[in-house]
Write an enzyme that holds these catalytic residues in place. Structure first.
Site, PDB file in Angstrom:
ATOM      1  N   GLU A 174       0.595  -1.246   0.179  1.00 51.34           N
ATOM      2  CA  GLU A 174       0.127   0.054   0.007  1.00 51.34           C
ATOM      3  C   GLU A 174       0.779   1.174   0.055  1.00 51.34           C
ATOM      4  O   GLU A 174       0.388   2.325   0.270  1.00 51.34           O
ATOM      5  CB  GLU A 174      -0.827   0.068   1.154  1.00 51.34           C
ATOM      6  N   HIS A 250      -4.403   1.378   7.441  1.00 50.36           N
ATOM      7  CA  HIS A 250      -3.044   1.659   6.841  1.00 50.36           C
ATOM      8  C   HIS A 250      -2.404   2.311   8.184  1.00 50.36           C
ATOM      9  O   HIS A 250      -3.152   2.970   9.046  1.00 50.36           O
ATOM     10  CB  HIS A 250      -2.980   3.016   5.898  1.00 50.36           C
ATOM     11  N   ASN A 362     -14.201   9.540   3.018  1.00 46.79           N
ATOM     12  CA  ASN A 362     -13.916   8.343   2.167  1.00 46.79           C
ATOM     13  C   ASN A 362     -12.603   7.492   2.765  1.00 46.79           C
ATOM     14  O   ASN A 362     -12.112   6.947   2.456  1.00 46.79           O
ATOM     15  CB  ASN A 362     -13.657   8.354   0.788  1.00 46.79           C
ATOM     16  N   CYS A 368      -2.873  10.996   3.863  1.00 45.12           N
ATOM     17  CA  CYS A 368      -3.430  10.224   2.645  1.00 45.12           C
ATOM     18  C   CYS A 368      -3.163  10.982   1.411  1.00 45.12           C
ATOM     19  O   CYS A 368      -2.870  10.335   0.407  1.00 45.12           O
ATOM     20  CB  CYS A 368      -4.727   9.807   2.697  1.00 45.12           C
TER      21      CYS A 368
HETATM   22  N1  LIG Z   1      -4.876   6.543   2.289  1.00 47.29           N
HETATM   23  C1  LIG Z   1      -6.360   6.506   2.571  1.00 47.29           C
HETATM   24  C2  LIG Z   1      -6.956   5.741   1.332  1.00 47.29           C
HETATM   25  C3  LIG Z   1      -8.367   5.641   1.522  1.00 47.29           C
HETATM   26  C4  LIG Z   1      -9.024   4.759   0.507  1.00 47.29           C
HETATM   27  N2  LIG Z   1     -10.677   4.799   0.675  1.00 47.29           N
HETATM   28  C5  LIG Z   1     -11.212   4.602  -0.557  1.00 47.29           C
HETATM   29  O1  LIG Z   1     -10.565   3.812  -1.523  1.00 47.29           O
HETATM   30  C6  LIG Z   1     -12.757   4.576  -0.401  1.00 47.29           C
HETATM   31  C7  LIG Z   1     -13.508   4.421  -1.865  1.00 47.29           C
HETATM   32  C8  LIG Z   1     -14.872   4.355  -1.736  1.00 47.29           C
HETATM   33  O2  LIG Z   1     -15.465   3.705  -0.823  1.00 47.29           O
HETATM   34  O3  LIG Z   1     -15.485   5.091  -2.703  1.00 47.29           O
HETATM   35  C9  LIG Z   1      -8.534   3.358   0.786  1.00 47.29           C
HETATM   36  O4  LIG Z   1      -9.315   2.583   1.528  1.00 47.29           O
HETATM   37  O5  LIG Z   1      -7.797   2.819   0.123  1.00 47.29           O
END
Ligand SMILES: NCCC[C@H](NC(=O)CCC(=O)O)C(=O)O
EC number: 3.5.3.23
Length: 444
Positions: A174, A250, A362, A368
């Site tokens: 990640e 994360h 989100n 991030c």
């Molecule tokens: N570093 C933060 C990343 C947040 C990201 N959220 C998302 O992808 C949510 C997308 C959605 O649910 O529409 C994740 O979880 O990878």
């Protein structure tokens, strides 16, 4: 020669939406099907980036990816015109269409892992795009991410680009969200801390039970090898599975570091004392280990407010500042802690709050939204200057957002062929603004 840590923020794309795609990311799941405001999202991000540039920080922007991703939809069997592909996917496989429409590349902490040239054997700045295999909507990012990074950091005398790791759960990677580079000075060899959630080849070791561990030890070790790091400047730490099971998907949701400061929650890691001792042993200066006790801020408050998804930056005057979401100001326990923190005997002397609620909803906070790249002046001089934040780019990108972005988007809108046209028109113009060449498949 001067050294510094630049931030490259992800420009939020025109299809920013809430689709509940990230199991284990409680904000993503609880805000699914909210109506989003792509225009506000992009402008909130630009405002934060511009504010850091105005503080004297080196700040760049990374372009978003082409969404809806027609290439992936065609690759999984939807044919016909673009409009027909969208319509069939919406009818037959709405979840897959949503996964091909996410603006998740805005969270550039997951774009790649970056090792500064002071740490690497060949003396180059290394990038490995994260394969993000744990989530379908993120797993389609890495090859375009690699193209964009190569278009920005193009000079092979300074920059060494690797292919993302094999696309298999054993190498779940990640990127920088699970990587912290500590150092006494950005230009001196530092200690690179890799944080993982599970060891695939060691099933006897602890692992989360409820939510996925998106980063594996094997992935972190592979990146350290690719980046030509030495054992005496790397530390591998395991995330506490119990906090992963409470929504810490994360490491940058529960810990953040800058230079000789590591700011983390009491429950963040396994074998904490042993590992902090290893970090101190490998560092060439005294560390400030700032542990936030559960008694002051519980894990739930940390996950809701993103206290640790803050940026800790070193300002030109040498003082450190925390860049926090306004959600930290709105949470009484967290706000009280931050107000107290700046009185402690640590380099952190200020807190600045920013509204990044469109991203926060989100599960993405200030940290991030940025990729850290510690550089020297020669390396910066080799970077595509058209992505570096300044008054001109800030005004140009705000005009571009005002011209192309919608101010509301629902899940149903994702299948609208007009949205695809708007997105491609916007991105085509962006590649001219940023001089990225034909970075997108639809341009070739
Ligand atoms: N570093 C933060 C990343 C947040 C990201 N959220 C998302 O992808 C949510 C997308 C959605 O649910 O529409 C994740 O979880 O990878």
């Amino acid at each position: 020669m001067k050294h510094f840590e630049a931030n490259f923020d992800g420009l939020v794309g025109p299809t920013h939406n809430y689709a509940g795609l990230s199991f284990g990311n409680v904000a993503s799941q609880s805000n699914a099907a909210l109506t989003s405001n792509p225009k506000d999202a992009a402008k909130q991000g630009l405002k934060k980036a511009k504010a850091l540039a105005d503080m004297g920080m080196v700040q760049g922007m990374l372009a978003p990816q082409e969404r809806p991703d027609l290439h992936t939809l065609r690759r999984i069997g939807f044919g016909g015109t673009d409009a027909e592909v969208l319509q069939k996917a919406a009818q037959q496989a709405p979840a897959l269409l949503q996964a091909c429409c996410s603006a998740s590349s805005m969270w550039t902490a997951n774009a790649a892992t970056v090792s500064p040239s002071a740490d690497t054997r060949d003396g180059k700045l290394h990038f490995t795009p994260a394969n993000l295999v744990d989530k379908l909507h993120r797993s389609i990012e890495p090859s375009t991410t690699g193209n964009i990074l190569k278009a920005i950091f193009a000079d092979s005398r300074h920059f060494h680009h690797h292919e993302h790791l094999p696309e298999h759960p054993s190498f779940g990677d990640e990127g920088a969200a699970n990587h912290t580079r500590l150092c006494s000075d950005y230009g001196r060899a530092g200690v690179e801390v890799f944080v993982y959630g599970r060891a695939v080849t060691r099933p006897d070791m602890p692992a989360p039970k409820k939510y996925p561990a998106r980063q594996t030890l094997e992935a972190s070790q592979a990146v350290a090898r690719l980046h030509q790091l030495e054992d005496d400047n790397t530390v591998f730490m395991q995330q506490n599975p119990d906090v992963i099971d409470q929504g810490v998907f994360h490491n940058d949701v529960i810990a953040v570091g800058n230079q000789n400061v590591l700011f983390y929650h009491q429950q963040a890691f396994l074998h904490t004392q042993e590992k902090l001792a290893e970090i101190q042993r490998k560092m060439d200066t005294d560390m400030h280990f700032i542990e936030v006790p559960t008694a002051k801020v519980g894990v739930q408050d940390a996950v809701k407010s993103y206290l640790f998804n803050t940026q800790i930056i070193t300002l030109p005057n040498g003082e450190m500042a925390i860049i926090a979401p306004t959600d930290c100001e709105e949470n009484a326990a967290v706000h009280a802690y931050l107000t107290e923190l700046v009185t402690f005997n640590t380099p952190i002397k200020k807190v600045h709050y920013f509204d990044v609620k469109q991203s926060m909803q989100n599960g993405g906070g200030p940290a991030c939204l940025r990729l850290r790249v510690a550089m020297n002046e020669a390396e910066l001089a080799a970077v595509n200057p058209n992505v570096m934040m300044n008054d001109a780019l800030f005004n140009r990108l705000n005009q571009w957002v005002d011209k192309h972005y919608r101010d509301r988007l629902t899940i149903a809108d994702l299948a609208d062929p007009q949205l695809l046209v708007e997105s491609r028109t916007a991105l085509d113009e962006l590649t001219q603004i940023m001089k990225l060449g034909s970075a997108y498949r639809f341009q070739r």
